[in-house]
Design an enzyme around this catalytic site. Sequence first.
Site, PDB file in Angstrom:
ATOM      1  N   HIS A 128      62.223   4.644  79.736  1.00 49.04           N
ATOM      2  CA  HIS A 128      61.447   5.072  78.564  1.00 49.04           C
ATOM      3  C   HIS A 128      61.581   4.100  77.386  1.00 49.04           C
ATOM      4  CE1 HIS A 128      60.425   8.817  80.414  1.00 49.04           C
ATOM      5  NE2 HIS A 128      61.662   9.269  80.427  1.00 49.04           N
ATOM      6  N   ASP A 165      60.943   8.654  89.205  1.00 51.81           N
ATOM      7  CA  ASP A 165      61.486   9.632  88.266  1.00 51.81           C
ATOM      8  C   ASP A 165      60.421  10.689  87.963  1.00 51.81           C
ATOM      9  OD1 ASP A 165      63.958   9.666  86.077  1.00 51.81           O
ATOM     10  OD2 ASP A 165      62.123  10.556  85.262  1.00 51.81           O
ATOM     11  N   HIS A 167      59.676  11.882  85.155  1.00 54.75           N
ATOM     12  CA  HIS A 167      59.014  11.531  83.897  1.00 54.75           C
ATOM     13  C   HIS A 167      58.385  10.139  84.019  1.00 54.75           C
ATOM     14  CE1 HIS A 167      62.453  14.215  82.813  1.00 54.75           C
ATOM     15  NE2 HIS A 167      61.513  14.812  82.107  1.00 54.75           N
ATOM     16  N   ASP A 246      65.449  13.510  89.146  1.00 57.16           N
ATOM     17  CA  ASP A 246      65.165  14.767  88.460  1.00 57.16           C
ATOM     18  C   ASP A 246      63.900  15.449  88.980  1.00 57.16           C
ATOM     19  OD1 ASP A 246      63.832  12.586  87.416  1.00 57.16           O
ATOM     20  OD2 ASP A 246      64.352  12.983  85.335  1.00 57.16           O
TER      21      ASP A 246
END
Length: 309
Positions: A128, A165, A167, A246
């Site tokens: 990120h 991931d 996200h 995740d």
Amino acid sequence: MQTLYITHPSCRLHEMGPSHPECPERLDAINDQLLASGVLGFLDERQAVRAGRADVLRVHTRRYLEYLDAHSPTRAGTYFELDPDTLMNPHTLEAAWMAAGAGLVGVDAIMRGEASTAFCSVRPPGHHARPGEAMGFCIFNNLAVAVAHALDNYALARVAIIDFDVHHGNGTEEMFAGDDRVLMCSFFQHPFYPHCGAGKVASNMVNIPVPAYTAGAALRQLMSDIWLPRLQAFEPEFIFVSAGFDAHREDDMAQLGMVESDYAWMTEQIVALADKTAQGRIVSFLEGGYNLSALGRSAVAHIKALARL
């Protein structure tokens, strides 16, 4: 050929408070499961080195590095908030420099022929982190630092990035969008943090937004139908992985339905592609994964597939 397991003690010293999900115990969960499964004995364990300032400046701005230097805490027990989710304690910046350096160790060792694959068990995570901004638990974009290093130092023409991931890896996309030397393939839950990636993107970005409760079988099919044809046509010479765990069904930070066998299967496809076009060369980085048991089991499934165990 050997698989490297790269980490550093500094990565455990970074912490953001007792209730923060991105905690030092994440590294312990992976290491403990590697020990319990007997896999650790088959890996070449190496320590990360501190990335150089020039290495990080390939993907981050000088102003951002100066901002981090100016605001890094010096007193034990104190924190500086970089964003609402991302804090620095007195050890964070050193951990971030080591996390960014782990991929350099992996790339250089692989290009020297000492290994074919590497897993960087480091934190803070990275995907990120934007050129001039920390975001979503991430300080430096560890994978992007390694990709830029590989492109600049080894005359590679085609590098692939795979991000599984839960996200979207918005920072990585921002750094490489429009760079025709790079093909980035990712899936991510949508709508969900960081609330981007589902619109029009650069031609070298293959983004697959999926709704909550998508199961592992559906994600495997999407990889087979969309990612793999693009990757095979691109013929990458090196593959980098943002390995977030995740999307596991036991991780309550999100709502996707992967299990360990899904991570193993995806990694096997990546390994097969690397064998075909990239001389087997893969460096993978720990990103998310916050249920400690699921994280440990999933990371070991991924590492076993990288190591062909």
